[in-house]
Design an enzyme around this catalytic site. Structure first.
Site, PDB file in Angstrom:
ATOM      1  N   LYS A 168       0.936  -1.298  -0.065  1.00  0.00           N
ATOM      2  CA  LYS A 168       0.167   0.072   0.039  1.00  0.00           C
ATOM      3  C   LYS A 168       0.905   1.292   0.089  1.00  0.00           C
ATOM      4  O   LYS A 168       1.723   1.584   0.916  1.00  0.00           O
ATOM      5  CB  LYS A 168      -1.070  -0.013   1.187  1.00  0.00           C
ATOM      6  CG  LYS A 168      -2.100  -1.282   1.098  1.00  0.00           C
ATOM      7  CD  LYS A 168      -3.107  -0.920   2.148  1.00  0.00           C
ATOM      8  CE  LYS A 168      -4.276  -1.948   2.009  1.00  0.00           C
ATOM      9  NZ  LYS A 168      -5.041  -1.558   0.993  1.00  0.00           N
ATOM     10  N   LYS A 273     -14.253  -7.398  -4.867  1.00  0.00           N
ATOM     11  CA  LYS A 273     -14.384  -7.463  -3.475  1.00  0.00           C
ATOM     12  C   LYS A 273     -16.017  -7.950  -3.329  1.00  0.00           C
ATOM     13  O   LYS A 273     -16.966  -6.896  -3.376  1.00  0.00           O
ATOM     14  CB  LYS A 273     -14.132  -6.364  -2.492  1.00  0.00           C
ATOM     15  CG  LYS A 273     -12.768  -5.863  -2.580  1.00  0.00           C
ATOM     16  CD  LYS A 273     -12.441  -4.806  -1.665  1.00  0.00           C
ATOM     17  CE  LYS A 273     -10.923  -4.689  -1.447  1.00  0.00           C
ATOM     18  NZ  LYS A 273     -10.192  -4.082  -2.701  1.00  0.00           N
TER      19      LYS A 273
END
Length: 360
Positions: A168, A273
């Protein structure tokens, strides 16, 4: 289940506690509320199917202050429904019954009913993963934080045998983030370690392309969501000019016209997702449209507990996932449910020799 039957639904709430401060470009996470959905027949209450509704703060369509009340009312309504038999019937019914803006509730109900349909044994979809016959390659996730914290995570993931690392980015100085990527790449070639980065929309539209060129020097597999979702024109321009593949993530949330988005932006990859997209059928629809356009995909969890993670892993297996998936978040919490899910050498597997801890 018989040809048709009513199911009783209840829920349990648990506040999961992170083992560390989990940094994202949207802030630091310390806890995560999840709602475990319990499905059973009143005449046979010992056989229970479990699902999970776990909206993601600041992202899910159903991240709302009255979520628990909405969940309670929805489960009461579903307890009056006569559900047909078979996976296809159940999924089609739920897609019609649960509104698009309650995606995590729909996915939790899908999982709970399919688990019940399969005998309440935490089997949702497919066979190979659930039986322990197949492990799924996953990426090792590097959370945002100070440089030393991120470097420690990188070293740990490499020692654990991951050959796909996802970092990230967007929270600390960009030059420090490049230095962390350089640390990996000077030690391992792209053939040895696959590198992904996830900006969570942190780049500005003005400097995104410049940063993509800087990142491309490290031979990355892809970057997720370089700019904030919602500006299709700017994202299309990036996807056209980018020196490295772009994967859309947040961009998919809340989108009903999937084909229009894919045709307009033309990304190299999409990331799925199920909790945020509205469950199994919605996820399958994205994949079908993407594959028709030669757009790659992979699936990730969205900080669910092991109940949700198990369902997503089985879904990924049933859909023939090939590239590393984003399914390693089950070890993040101090108080997750104990489960047969294990991570070994960069893969998630289901060990049938271990029993599930029962939700409470």
């Amino acid at each position: 289940m018989s040809n048709s039957s009513k199911i009783t639904f209840e829920y349990l709430k648990r506040t999961l506690i992170f083992k560390f401060d989990a940094g994202t470009s949207r802030g630091v996470l310390k806890t995560k509320d999840v709602f475990w959905i319990k499905a059973f027949h009143s005449e046979n209450p010992e056989t229970i199917g479990w699902g999970e509704a776990a909206p993601l703060v600041k992202l899910s369509l159903d991240d709302r202050s009255d979520f628990e009340e909405v969940l309670r009312k929805t489960l009461d309504q579903m307890s009056q429904v006569l559900f047909g038999s078979g996976e296809k019937n159940v999924l089609n019914q739920l897609q019609g019954l649960i509104p698009f803006d309650l995606p995590s509730i729909r996915f939790g109900l899908e999982t709970a009913i399919l688990d019940l349909l399969n005998g309440g044994k935490k089997k949702v979809l497919g066979d190979a993963f659930y039986k322990g016959e197949k492990a799924i390659a996953i990426n090792g996730l590097i959370w945002m934080g100070q440089k030393d914290f991120m470097l420690d995570q990188i070293k740990e993931k490499l020692e654990q045998g991951f050959d796909c690392i996802k970092m990230k980015i967007g929270a600390i100085d960009f030059e420090q983030e490049l230095a962390l990527l350089d640390y990996i790449r000077t030690r391992f070639s792209k053939d040895q370690i696959t590198l992904r980065v996830d900006a969570n929309g942190a780049f500005s539209e003005n400097d995104a392309l410049v940063k993509l060129h800087q990142l491309a020097k490290y031979e990355l597999h892809s970057i997720e969501q370089p700019i904030a979702a919602g500006n299709w024109k700017a994202m299309r321009q990036l996807c056209t000019a980018t020196p490295l593949p772009i994967a859309l993530d947040e961009e998919l949330i809340g989108v009903k016209n999937k084909a229009e988005l894919l045709d307009d932006i033309q990304p190299q990859y999409i990331i799925l997702k199920p909790t945020l997209l509205g469950g199994i059928l919605e996820t399958k629809a994205w994949i079908e449209l993407a594959e028709l356009r030669q757009i790659g995909w992979w699936m990730t969890s969205a900080l669910e507990s092991n109940i949700g993670l198990n369902a997503i892993a089985q879904l990924a297996d049933s859909l023939g996932a090939t590239v590393p998936q984003g399914l390693g978040t089950g070890k993040l919490y101090q108080n997750n449910l104990e489960s047969p899910l294990e991570i070994e050498e960069g893969k998630i597997l289901y060990n049938p020799q271990f029993a599930w801890e029962q939700p409470s």
